[in-house]
Design a protein around this motif. Structure first.
Motif, PDB file in Angstrom:
ATOM      1  N   ILE A 223     -18.498  -4.638   1.070  1.00  7.70           N
ATOM      2  CA  ILE A 223     -16.659  -4.255   0.693  1.00  7.70           C
ATOM      3  C   ILE A 223     -16.139  -2.349   0.112  1.00  7.70           C
ATOM      4  O   ILE A 223     -15.743  -1.703   0.234  1.00  7.70           O
ATOM      5  N   GLU A 224     -17.500  -1.717   0.443  1.00  5.07           N
ATOM      6  CA  GLU A 224     -18.096  -0.204   0.122  1.00  5.07           C
ATOM      7  C   GLU A 224     -17.304  -0.028   1.312  1.00  5.07           C
ATOM      8  O   GLU A 224     -16.623   1.109   1.520  1.00  5.07           O
ATOM      9  N   GLU A 225     -17.742   0.183   2.974  1.00  9.57           N
ATOM     10  CA  GLU A 225     -17.682   0.420   4.105  1.00  9.57           C
ATOM     11  C   GLU A 225     -16.243  -0.255   3.827  1.00  9.57           C
ATOM     12  O   GLU A 225     -15.142   0.842   4.324  1.00  9.57           O
ATOM     13  N   PHE A 226     -15.379  -0.971   3.761  1.00  8.68           N
ATOM     14  CA  PHE A 226     -13.263  -1.275   4.253  1.00  8.68           C
ATOM     15  C   PHE A 226     -13.658  -0.369   2.952  1.00  8.68           C
ATOM     16  O   PHE A 226     -11.829  -0.184   3.840  1.00  8.68           O
ATOM     17  N   LEU A 227     -13.726   0.063   1.777  1.00 13.28           N
ATOM     18  CA  LEU A 227     -12.866   1.341   1.276  1.00 13.28           C
ATOM     19  C   LEU A 227     -13.575   2.360   1.657  1.00 13.28           C
ATOM     20  O   LEU A 227     -11.582   3.322   1.419  1.00 13.28           O
ATOM     21  N   ASN A 228     -13.659   2.881   2.163  1.00 10.66           N
ATOM     22  CA  ASN A 228     -14.954   3.902   2.427  1.00 10.66           C
ATOM     23  C   ASN A 228     -13.229   4.036   3.664  1.00 10.66           C
ATOM     24  O   ASN A 228     -12.460   5.042   3.775  1.00 10.66           O
ATOM     25  N   GLU A 229     -13.261   3.691   4.860  1.00  8.30           N
ATOM     26  CA  GLU A 229     -12.166   3.446   5.793  1.00  8.30           C
ATOM     27  C   GLU A 229     -11.005   3.334   5.340  1.00  8.30           C
ATOM     28  O   GLU A 229     -10.242   4.386   5.737  1.00  8.30           O
ATOM     29  N   LEU A 230     -10.188   2.649   4.168  1.00  6.44           N
ATOM     30  CA  LEU A 230      -9.246   2.009   3.881  1.00  6.44           C
ATOM     31  C   LEU A 230      -8.859   4.022   3.457  1.00  6.44           C
ATOM     32  O   LEU A 230      -7.617   4.544   3.764  1.00  6.44           O
ATOM     33  N   LEU A 231      -9.709   4.653   2.614  1.00  9.20           N
ATOM     34  CA  LEU A 231      -8.835   5.660   1.689  1.00  9.20           C
ATOM     35  C   LEU A 231      -8.921   7.069   2.943  1.00  9.20           C
ATOM     36  O   LEU A 231      -8.415   7.564   2.200  1.00  9.20           O
ATOM     37  N   SER A 232     -10.197   6.640   4.048  1.00 10.01           N
ATOM     38  CA  SER A 232      -9.811   7.678   5.327  1.00 10.01           C
ATOM     39  C   SER A 232      -8.779   7.676   5.503  1.00 10.01           C
ATOM     40  O   SER A 232      -7.633   8.186   5.614  1.00 10.01           O
ATOM     41  N   VAL A 233      -8.154   6.564   6.448  1.00 14.65           N
ATOM     42  CA  VAL A 233      -6.150   5.985   6.681  1.00 14.65           C
ATOM     43  C   VAL A 233      -6.208   6.693   5.454  1.00 14.65           C
ATOM     44  O   VAL A 233      -5.015   7.112   6.132  1.00 14.65           O
ATOM     45  N   LEU A 234      -5.547   5.867   4.780  1.00 12.46           N
ATOM     46  CA  LEU A 234      -4.282   6.542   3.281  1.00 12.46           C
ATOM     47  C   LEU A 234      -4.331   7.735   2.876  1.00 12.46           C
ATOM     48  O   LEU A 234      -3.487   8.742   3.040  1.00 12.46           O
ATOM     49  N   LYS A 235      -5.517   8.840   3.213  1.00 17.59           N
ATOM     50  CA  LYS A 235      -5.484   9.960   2.777  1.00 17.59           C
ATOM     51  C   LYS A 235      -4.922  10.304   3.644  1.00 17.59           C
ATOM     52  O   LYS A 235      -3.720  11.591   3.495  1.00 17.59           O
ATOM     53  N   SER A 236      -5.444  10.720   4.896  1.00 17.66           N
ATOM     54  CA  SER A 236      -4.461  11.257   6.313  1.00 17.66           C
ATOM     55  C   SER A 236      -3.257  10.877   6.897  1.00 17.66           C
ATOM     56  O   SER A 236      -1.884  11.258   7.439  1.00 17.66           O
ATOM     57  N   CYS A 237      -2.528   9.743   6.127  1.00 17.31           N
ATOM     58  CA  CYS A 237      -0.972   9.642   6.348  1.00 17.31           C
ATOM     59  C   CYS A 237       0.055  10.330   5.173  1.00 17.31           C
ATOM     60  O   CYS A 237       1.151  10.520   5.692  1.00 17.31           O
ATOM     61  N   ALA A 238      -0.715  11.064   3.974  1.00 16.35           N
ATOM     62  CA  ALA A 238       0.220  11.630   3.137  1.00 16.35           C
ATOM     63  C   ALA A 238       1.522  10.621   2.647  1.00 16.35           C
ATOM     64  O   ALA A 238       1.480  11.464   1.697  1.00 16.35           O
ATOM     65  N   TYR A 239       0.732   9.584   2.201  1.00 16.79           N
ATOM     66  CA  TYR A 239       1.617   8.589   1.425  1.00 16.79           C
ATOM     67  C   TYR A 239       1.116   8.480   0.185  1.00 16.79           C
ATOM     68  O   TYR A 239       0.029   8.550  -0.029  1.00 16.79           O
ATOM     69  N   ARG A 240       2.196   8.119  -0.642  1.00 13.13           N
ATOM     70  CA  ARG A 240       2.037   7.444  -2.635  1.00 13.13           C
ATOM     71  C   ARG A 240       0.781   6.213  -1.628  1.00 13.13           C
ATOM     72  O   ARG A 240       1.770   5.991  -0.935  1.00 13.13           O
ATOM     73  N   PHE A 241      -0.034   5.893  -2.871  1.00 13.77           N
ATOM     74  CA  PHE A 241      -0.474   4.584  -2.473  1.00 13.77           C
ATOM     75  C   PHE A 241      -1.136   4.328  -3.694  1.00 13.77           C
ATOM     76  O   PHE A 241      -1.475   4.504  -4.259  1.00 13.77           O
ATOM     77  N   GLU A 242      -0.807   2.681  -3.214  1.00 15.70           N
ATOM     78  CA  GLU A 242      -2.148   1.952  -4.599  1.00 15.70           C
ATOM     79  C   GLU A 242      -2.945   1.346  -3.782  1.00 15.70           C
ATOM     80  O   GLU A 242      -2.233  -0.087  -2.456  1.00 15.70           O
ATOM     81  N   ILE A 243      -3.971   0.573  -4.496  1.00 16.29           N
ATOM     82  CA  ILE A 243      -4.753  -0.349  -3.003  1.00 16.29           C
ATOM     83  C   ILE A 243      -4.708  -1.755  -4.440  1.00 16.29           C
ATOM     84  O   ILE A 243      -5.425  -1.396  -5.647  1.00 16.29           O
ATOM     85  N   ILE A 244      -4.794  -2.887  -3.568  1.00 21.04           N
ATOM     86  CA  ILE A 244      -4.744  -4.015  -4.790  1.00 21.04           C
ATOM     87  C   ILE A 244      -5.567  -4.742  -4.870  1.00 21.04           C
ATOM     88  O   ILE A 244      -5.464  -5.587  -3.256  1.00 21.04           O
ATOM     89  N   LEU A 245      -6.862  -5.183  -4.958  1.00 21.35           N
ATOM     90  CA  LEU A 245      -8.066  -5.729  -4.476  1.00 21.35           C
ATOM     91  C   LEU A 245      -7.857  -7.244  -5.462  1.00 21.35           C
ATOM     92  O   LEU A 245      -7.945  -6.679  -6.457  1.00 21.35           O
ATOM     93  N   ILE A 246      -7.265  -8.205  -4.740  1.00 21.83           N
ATOM     94  CA  ILE A 246      -7.961  -9.620  -5.697  1.00 21.83           C
ATOM     95  C   ILE A 246      -8.942 -10.138  -5.592  1.00 21.83           C
ATOM     96  O   ILE A 246      -9.253 -10.487  -4.692  1.00 21.83           O
ATOM     97  N   ASP A 247      -9.551 -10.194  -6.393  1.00 20.38           N
ATOM     98  CA  ASP A 247     -10.950 -11.077  -5.974  1.00 20.38           C
ATOM     99  C   ASP A 247     -10.816 -12.481  -6.411  1.00 20.38           C
ATOM    100  O   ASP A 247     -10.586 -12.963  -7.996  1.00 20.38           O
ATOM    101  N   ASP A 248     -10.947 -13.539  -5.402  1.00 23.69           N
ATOM    102  CA  ASP A 248     -11.309 -14.781  -5.452  1.00 23.69           C
ATOM    103  C   ASP A 248     -12.103 -15.477  -6.241  1.00 23.69           C
ATOM    104  O   ASP A 248     -12.619 -16.810  -5.422  1.00 23.69           O
TER     105      ASP A 248
END
Length: 332
Positions: A30-55
């Motif tokens: 999960i940490e590697e996933f969040l690091n990669e995801l945040l890196s990509v989203l920051k480079s896109c320059a869009y406003r974003f929200e991340i919703i994690l659903i713990d099942d």
């Protein structure tokens, strides 16, 4: 005069992108996933929200997410009271999303975040749904490949919906598609079939699925069979119609057979079928077909029972975000 580039930048700032990612026992990745995801989203320059659903994770998944939630106000985590399954977790994320576009993806890095900019670019060409199609299935067993191909072929025949075995839940959806999906409240859900059911203008992009870095697939054979039944029974009445046609066909055969035996008995004094073996054969065959009918009908009736209860699809035990982070820490 406003330049084209400045206009695009303003549009990006106004656009809100939601990332919906179910998590279940993903402490290793999960940490590697969040690091990669945040890196990509920051480079896109869009406003974003991340919703994690713990099942209903039973490991340290939530604890591994807490430092990210504390640091980034864009991240929210919805914790279920128990394990409801991947389809319900994805549904909860869609229900809670607020974005103009919503990306639905898994958190095990089988859906690489680097593909997200391609999904956005394609969606902005006028598509309401953009699916990510796998170009490689090297990690899957021969049995899984064959059963998946048969299932999708069988589903297309029975439901009449256009679905592909190369396309999973990894996709981007416009707000109107998400609103259409959230209106569908059935308990037995298969989102791939639901996306095909609501329609809308759809496109596809290809991506290469990377090797699994940690953990294993959460879908057992039993879960896959259950999902297959839900998808076919939930979106088609053709199994019942096939059973009706088969019953009519068998009735005609048995009526013809009975008439033939009667005529032969009256005019030739001979019997085509004589002895207990033939009687046992006929009775066993008819009862086998009857039990098959009952099995199909019972699957439909059981789902009707569940739907008539109208229970909530899920229960959120708690929602963790930067706003209530201190409160959550105090409960620990």
């Amino acid at each position: 005069m406003i330049s084209l580039s400045s206009g695009i930048k303003k549009m990006k700032k106004k656009l809100l992108l939601s990332i919906v990612a179910p998590v279940f026992n993903e402490e290793e990745i999960i940490e590697e996933f969040l690091n990669e995801l945040l890196s990509v989203l920051k480079s896109c320059a869009y406003r974003f929200e991340i919703i994690l659903i713990d099942d209903g994770s039973m490991d340290q998944t939530i604890q591994r997410c807490l430092p990210y939630i504390e640091k980034y106000p864009e991240i929210r985590l919805l914790s279920f009271s128990r394990n409801y399954g991947h389809e319900i977790a994805s549904t909860a994320g869609l229900d809670c999303s607020q974005g103009d576009y919503v990306v639905l993806m898994d958190s095990d890095l089988q859906h690489p975040p680097i593909v997200i900019p391609q999904l956005i670019e394609k969606a902005q060409q006028g598509y309401d749904v953009v699916c990510a199609a796998r170009t490689n299935r090297d990690q899957e067993t021969w049995f899984k490949k064959c059963t998946a191909k048969l299932f999708y072929k069988f589903s297309r025949k029975l439901t009449g919906l256009t679905i592909s075995e190369e396309i999973g839940n990894f996709r981007i959806l416009s707000r109107k598609v998400v609103d259409s999906i959230t209106k569908m409240k059935e308990s037995n859900r298969h989102l791939i079939m639901m996306f095909a059911y609501v329609g809308y203008k759809t496109a596809t992009i290809d991506y290469t699925c990377p090797p699994r870095k940690a953990g294993q697939s959460k879908y057992s054979l039993r879960k896959l069979v259950s999902l297959a039944l839900d998808s076919i029974i939930g979106f088609s009445s053709r199994p019942l119609r096939l059973m009706s046609l088969l019953s009519i066909f068998l009735s005609l055969i048995m009526m013809g057979y009975a008439g033939f035996i009667l005529i032969q008995k009256l005019f030739t004094h001979q019997q085509l079928a004589d002895g207990m073996a033939s009687i046992i054969f006929l009775i066993s065959g008819l009862f086998s077909v009857l039990f098959l009918f009952l099995a199909v009908i019972s699957e439909y009736i059981s789902r009707i029972l569940i739907e008539t209860k109208n229970r909530p699809l899920y229960t959120i035990k708690e929602e963790i975000s930067q706003l209530n982070f201190q409160t959550f820490e105090g409960k620990k």
